[in-house]
Design a protein around this motif. Structure first.
Motif, PDB file in Angstrom:
ATOM      1  N   ARG A  46      -3.058  -4.944  16.465  1.00 26.87           N
ATOM      2  CA  ARG A  46      -4.061  -3.990  15.970  1.00 26.87           C
ATOM      3  C   ARG A  46      -4.382  -2.940  17.032  1.00 26.87           C
ATOM      4  O   ARG A  46      -4.589  -1.764  16.716  1.00 26.87           O
ATOM      5  N   LEU A  47      -4.407  -3.367  18.292  1.00 25.59           N
ATOM      6  CA  LEU A  47      -4.637  -2.429  19.390  1.00 25.59           C
ATOM      7  C   LEU A  47      -3.556  -1.352  19.411  1.00 25.59           C
ATOM      8  O   LEU A  47      -3.847  -0.161  19.558  1.00 25.59           O
ATOM      9  N   PHE A  76       0.845  -1.187   0.000  1.00 22.60           N
ATOM     10  CA  PHE A  76       0.000   0.000   0.000  1.00 22.60           C
ATOM     11  C   PHE A  76       0.886   1.245   0.000  1.00 22.60           C
ATOM     12  O   PHE A  76       2.042   1.189   0.421  1.00 22.60           O
ATOM     13  N   GLU A  77       0.324   2.356  -0.453  1.00 28.97           N
ATOM     14  CA  GLU A  77       1.101   3.593  -0.525  1.00 28.97           C
ATOM     15  C   GLU A  77       1.490   4.074   0.871  1.00 28.97           C
ATOM     16  O   GLU A  77       0.696   4.037   1.808  1.00 28.97           O
ATOM     17  N   VAL A  78       2.723   4.545   0.987  1.00 33.46           N
ATOM     18  CA  VAL A  78       3.229   5.128   2.224  1.00 33.46           C
ATOM     19  C   VAL A  78       3.747   6.516   1.882  1.00 33.46           C
ATOM     20  O   VAL A  78       4.732   6.664   1.155  1.00 33.46           O
ATOM     21  N   ARG A  90      -4.629   3.049   8.485  1.00 36.88           N
ATOM     22  CA  ARG A  90      -5.961   2.495   8.182  1.00 36.88           C
ATOM     23  C   ARG A  90      -5.842   1.221   7.358  1.00 36.88           C
ATOM     24  O   ARG A  90      -6.612   0.271   7.557  1.00 36.88           O
ATOM     25  N   LYS A  91      -4.906   1.180   6.429  1.00 42.30           N
ATOM     26  CA  LYS A  91      -4.686  -0.038   5.650  1.00 42.30           C
ATOM     27  C   LYS A  91      -4.231  -1.170   6.561  1.00 42.30           C
ATOM     28  O   LYS A  91      -4.690  -2.320   6.443  1.00 42.30           O
ATOM     29  N   MET A  92      -3.307  -0.863   7.478  1.00 43.97           N
ATOM     30  CA  MET A  92      -2.811  -1.891   8.379  1.00 43.97           C
ATOM     31  C   MET A  92      -3.909  -2.372   9.328  1.00 43.97           C
ATOM     32  O   MET A  92      -4.022  -3.574   9.606  1.00 43.97           O
ATOM     33  N   LEU A  93      -4.735  -1.437   9.818  1.00 43.78           N
ATOM     34  CA  LEU A  93      -5.837  -1.810  10.693  1.00 43.78           C
ATOM     35  C   LEU A  93      -6.825  -2.724   9.970  1.00 43.78           C
ATOM     36  O   LEU A  93      -7.334  -3.696  10.545  1.00 43.78           O
ATOM     37  N   ALA A  94      -7.087  -2.423   8.709  1.00 45.97           N
ATOM     38  CA  ALA A  94      -8.006  -3.249   7.929  1.00 45.97           C
ATOM     39  C   ALA A  94      -7.447  -4.653   7.721  1.00 45.97           C
ATOM     40  O   ALA A  94      -8.159  -5.652   7.847  1.00 45.97           O
TER      41      ALA A  94
END
Length: 280
Positions: free
Chosen positions: A153-154, A10-12, A173-177
């Protein structure tokens, strides 16, 4: 065989440098529940998997994805450190504007990694292989995986609220998803394995093999002040595997003996009970 693609998953892209945030993000890179841990945990579980091929394939898929997450976080940390320098750190003591950018920087980002991510946590403690679990028992391992993803995730969610940088937040948000999906994934695998083998690990040691210890498998021992724990489903009703009924013991009594070890050799320099020495 592994192969690397230059593009990130994903884009960073950050909006502004923030060395303090870079230091904080080190926790979800090289901390106990960071991406390095789940990467190594899933890969070693996959390497050593002797069960159904679908589980091995899934573990290798997700473990390889986690390698990409490690790279994403390294890129994120590097961008947050852009513009940092030893000179800027020295000037931070005199200039409040620079201090706002440089305050709290991890010195190792300057001294050790040259403005890059490190295999350490947010306090600089090196990543440790003892963090990972790869037991060879699929149900035990999948439960450890669910735990790791829950804690990871926490921590990312907490980091999300530590920054207003929309670029950083977009990456989070990508990582949380993905971490949410991985929790779904482990829950699905756990449910399937429980249906197949039962809820207790290891299934290869069945309850009846406990013989005279069977009653202790259903007893709740109240060993602290207060009895509120009696209200929980773990203290009354039927066990999850349906093999017995819970019993609440409010004042459990010891069932073992008082230890009475042998007198050791005096060359070990214990503080020995003279009465025991005389009676030996």
């Amino acid at each position: 065989m592994f192969r690397h693609q230059k593009e990130l998953q994903f884009e960073v892209k950050v909006e502004r440098p923030d060395p303090l945030l870079a230091r904080q993000i080190q926790e979800v890179l090289g901390g106990q529940f960071g991406e390095m841990t789940v990467m190594m945990q899933y890969l070693f579980q996959g390497f050593n998997c002797r069960g159904d091929e679908k589980y091995k394939d899934m573990l290798m898929d997700i473990g390889t994805e986690e390698i990409g997450h490690v790279e994403m976080l390294c890129s994120l940390i590097s961008q947050l450190l852009d513009g940092a320098s030893p000179e800027a750190q020295a000037e931070a003591a005199e200039d409040p504007a620079i201090a706002a950018v440089m305050g709290g920087i991890n010195p190792q980002h300057l001294l050790v990694s040259g403005l890059g991510g490190l295999p350490t946590n947010s306090n600089g403690v090196p990543w440790n292989g003892a963090y990972i679990v790869a037991s060879g028992n699929l149900l035990a391992d999948m439960r450890s995986n669910l735990h790791a993803e829950s804690q990871g995730r926490l921590q990312v969610a907490r980091l999300y609220h530590m920054t207003k940088d929309e670029g950083v937040r977009a990456t989070f948000r990508k990582m949380l998803a993905r971490d949410r999906y991985h929790q779904y994934q482990w829950m699905e695998a756990i449910a399937e394995l429980e249906e197949k083998n039962g809820v207790v690990v290891p299934a290869s040691f069945p309850p009846e093999a406990e013989q005279e210890s069977q009653p202790q498998a259903y007893e709740f021992w109240d060993l602290s002040e207060g009895n509120e724990s009696a209200d929980g489903p773990w203290a009354k009703g039927t066990s999850p595997d349906g093999t017995g009924e819970y019993v609440y013991l409010q004042n459990p009594a010891p069932q073992g003996q008082v230890p009475n070890p042998e007198v050791p050799p005096t060359a070990l320099h214990h503080d020995l009970d003279e009465k025991k020495i005389l009676n030996k």
